[in-house]
Design an enzyme around this catalytic site. Structure first.
Site, short mmCIF file in Angstrom:
data_model
loop_
_atom_site.label_atom_id
_atom_site.label_comp_id
_atom_site.label_asym_id
_atom_site.label_seq_id
_atom_site.Cartn_x
_atom_site.Cartn_y
_atom_site.Cartn_z
CG ASP A 48 -1.77 -1.23 1.36
OD1 ASP A 48 -2.01 -1.88 0.34
OD2 ASP A 48 -2.19 -1.55 2.49
CD GLU A 226 -9.15 -3.29 -1.14
OE1 GLU A 226 -9.88 -3.49 -0.16
OE2 GLU A 226 -8.06 -3.88 -1.30
#
Length: 738
Positions: A48, A226
């Site tokens: 991420d 997402e």
């Protein structure tokens, strides 16, 4: 996000799949190369990731809570790395200490998916807090914030969450994760957040960026997206979002899709005009696996180098080494960096070639003029009152660099108007771009030609901003932004009277201004054309079946289904209450041999799955099949309230079958599906790339799944996933093309 688990000939194919050698422009102004993963020097996994440039001119990367190295087993609480060139990174510590957490966080909470921005005179980190004191049952995610004076801290948590845990209508807690901040041209600050359970929403933030205000807006449907990230480009707002499972080990098919809007609140639509909020949700692929070592390419950040070239930072898995330690443990997701191109108004990675594996031209991080003011004013001349202290230049008057850069150029500076009425950059002693505090505008001037744009009302120009100016031929574009992350406060374009010499100047009038990180570099050369996509060549009639006269004898069954019949020029097959995924293997497969070498296979399937309702997991489509534990299935499918084209893959790993998926376009009631097969000339592997179409003419191409060289995949049809309510798939044909 963290590791949540939830139940002509084909020369064109070759051109797309060889991502490492894809045709693309060299990056201007650098002879350096790099190769992925860029985090290899300090971390085996760095999921991420986001990157920003600090006040000191270094680049900083932030990752999710995980161990950094194999065998380490120590969880880092937002590990942070620093680089001078975006290629060689050094770990510089964790954002938070072992006992440091906000008051609302439960003991042992992790911090996922950080997003770091400059807001005002400080840095703000938004982060997922994985467990709070709201509920003893856990999974009560919240978005927290912490502030710091520098990119490396010290970070101080804000006492209250920016977005508190949200109860789900169907029970439990909505996935309030994956924050990403964005500042609009009117100065309004927004936060995007959310995931599969609840979708992606956007909310306005208070001016300090620390509190959600007003009502949130859903911008991407649940059960599909997402990891949202928004930037502004050429007047459009682009929502990048990841889809499919982030963490399925060697079957991870995570990828990045995009929609765009004229408003930061949406609606965001894809290249085909389909909203990301529809049940048959849109999404134009930006980044997906291409058959090399990298799979699960997703959860992106964004940056722009000094040449003006955009880059995407993301994580991926090496399909040969998908876990950090033991199988089925933490997925090993290092940080990758690749060029982000804009072709026809849409972003795509490496001109559509996808993630790189091999030597690539590195980002430009040093300009011909590259001034940090560490050595006084050597190399500058001019008039006025100037002084250098702490690596920054402050004063008023006019300075000009002694260095000249020919051709198209990009100039930048970090700028504060500490007392000046106006300050900015000049090029060639003739063209000026200034921030005009008195008028509240960003102004570009070339003699009698001017263009300007309003700054947000009341905006504090005493805070640090980035001013960037690009000149390509006679076209000038300038933008002012908080931190170079695609969130411009003002943009102006001006047609110049004539090309401008590339000599850079600094100017401040009516008082003092502060300059830092001044650069002048050759402007990047943009990619103009995407790499070719697969196309259907000559029809191989001997391998194809039009279903006009019963079932061709070349077909064979795995577990025959007598309910499948041929009539009216179609194979009609009620979806079975059965599946191939896992160890059950109760579903039927209708198979035939495939031709040797490269080919493309296509079917047209009608399957009325309705919309919005839950019909898990009715589906029908194509399959490349070796056996019950190794197959790639391309089907339109009902996944909760959504309808998707899923390209699923199952393979044996560490003694058990593993299944994951990649998402390819948007289905209609009638959907065309393609698999483009290629044999890798080096490894002998079978590479299958998936495509889908809503009209049989315009295709969306997605990811690649690979089969070992010693296998012989056959091609087949499937109709799986449940009998209630009853629905029958109608296949019009199966056609092979060379």
């Amino acid at each position: 996000m963290g590791q949540l688990r939830r139940g002509g000939a084909l020369a064109a194919v070759l051109g797309l799949l060889l991502a490492a050698t894809a045709s693309a422009p060299a990056v201007a102004g650098t002879d350096a190369d790099y190769r992925n993963p860029v985090s290899a020097g300090f971390a085996d996994t760095f999921a991420d990731p986001v990157v920003l440039r600090g006040d000191d001119g270094y680049w900083y990367a932030y990752g999710t809570t995980d161990p950094l190295r194999e065998g380490e087993r120590q969880f880092h609480r937002v590990p942070t790395a620093r680089s001078a060139d975006l290629v060689d990174w050094q770990y510089v510590g964790d954002a938070f200490g072992a006992d440091q957490r906000p008051p609302y966080a439960a003991p042992g909470a992790g911090f996922w998916a950080p997003d770091v921005r400059r807001i005002g005179d400080r840095y703000v980190m938004y982060v997922t807090v994985t467990d709070t004191t709201v509920s003893p049952e856990g999974s009560d995610f919240a978005i927290g914030a912490a502030t710091a004076p520098t990119p490396t801290g010290p970070w101080t948590f804000v006492d209250e969450p920016v977005v508190a845990p949200r109860p789900g209508g169907g029970g439990g807690w909505l996935w309030t994760i994956d924050p990403s901040q964005f500042t609009d041209v009117d100065g309004t600050s927004y936060l995007y957040y959310g995931s599969y359970y609840g979708g992606i929403s956007v909310t306005e933030l208070s001016p300090d960026g620390l509190r959600a205000v007003g009502q949130p807006t859903l911008v991407a449907i649940d059960n599909k997206f997402e990891g949202g990230y928004v930037l502004r480009h050429d007047g459009w707002y682009y929502l990048f979002a990841s889809t499919a499972n982030c963490c399925a080990g060697p079957a991870t098919g995570y990828s990045v899709h995009v929609g765009r809007s004229r408003s930061p609140r949406g609606p965001f639509v894809d290249r085909d005009g389909i909203p990301l909020t529809a049940s048959r949700a849109g999404g134009t692929p930006v980044l997906t696996q291409n058959g090399n070592r990298w799979i699960g390419t997703g959860h992106n950040g964004f940056l722009t180098d000094l040449s003006g070239q955009d880059w995407i930072v993301y994580h991926a898995l090496d399909r040969a080494d998908p876990y950090l330690d033991e199988p089925f443990g933490i997925n090993e997701r290092p940080m990758l960096l690749d060029r982000l191109d804009w072709i026809g108004g849409w972003p795509t990675v490496n001109a559509g070639a996808g993630p790189s594996d091999g030597e690539r031209p590195a980002p430009v991080t040093t300009g011909r003029v590259d001034e940090r003011f560490d050595a006084g004013l050597a190399g500058w001349r001019g008039t006025g009152d100037w002084r250098v202290a702490d690596g920054r230049l402050t004063g008023s008057g006019a300075l000009t660099s002694r260095t000249t850069v020919g051709g198209d150029v990009r100039a930048e500076t970090d700028l504060r108007l500490t007392g000046a009425e106006a300050a900015g950059l000049t090029l060639g002693g003739r063209v000026e771009v200034r921030v005009d505090a008195a008028a509240g505008r960003l102004v570009a001037r070339d003699g009698g030609r001017t263009a300007s744009a309003a700054l947000p009302p009341g905006h504090r120009l005493t805070d640090r901003h980035n001013l960037a100016v690009e000149v390509r031929g006679r076209q000038l574009v300038a933008e002012l932004s908080p931190a170079r992350l695609g969130d411009q406060l003002a943009t102006v374009a001006l047609r110049l009277d004539r090309p401008v010499p590339g000599r850079l100047g600094l100017t401040a009038t009516g008082g003092a201004a502060e300059f830092d990180n001044v650069s002048l570099a050759r402007l990047h050369r943009p990619a103009r054309h995407a790499v070719p996509e697969p196309r259907a060549g000559a029809l191989l009639t001997g391998w194809s079946d039009e279903f006009t006269d019963g079932l061709d004898p070349a077909w064979s069954w795995v577990r025959p289904d007598p309910s499948a019949t041929v009539s009216g020029g179609a194979l009609r097959w009620p979806t079975q209450a059965a599946d191939l995924v896992g160890t059950g293997n109760t579903a039927s497969v209708l198979l035939r041999d495939a031709p040797a070498g490269d080919y493309l296979v296509e079917t047209k399937v009608t399957l009325d799955l309705g919309e919005e309702t839950v019909r898990n997991y009715q589906q029908a489509g194509l399959v490349a099949y070796v056996d019950d534990d190794r197959f790639a299935r391309l089907a339109q499918v009902a996944i909760w309230n959504t309808r998707q084209v899923e390209y699923g893959y199952e393979l044996p790993f560490a003694g058990q079958p593993v299944y994951g998926g990649n998402i390819v376009g948007t289905p209609a009631t009638t959907t065309w599906l393609r698999l483009a097969h290629r044999v890798d000339p080096v490894t002998g592997e079978h590479e299958f790339r998936a495509g889908s179409s809503r009209d049989g003419e315009h295709w969306t191409w997605g990811g690649v799944w690979t089969f070992p060289a010693d296998t012989t995949p056959r091609i087949g049809l499937v109709a799986h996933g449940g009998a209630q309510p009853p629905v029958t798939a109608a296949f019009d044909y199966l056609r092979f093309h060379r």
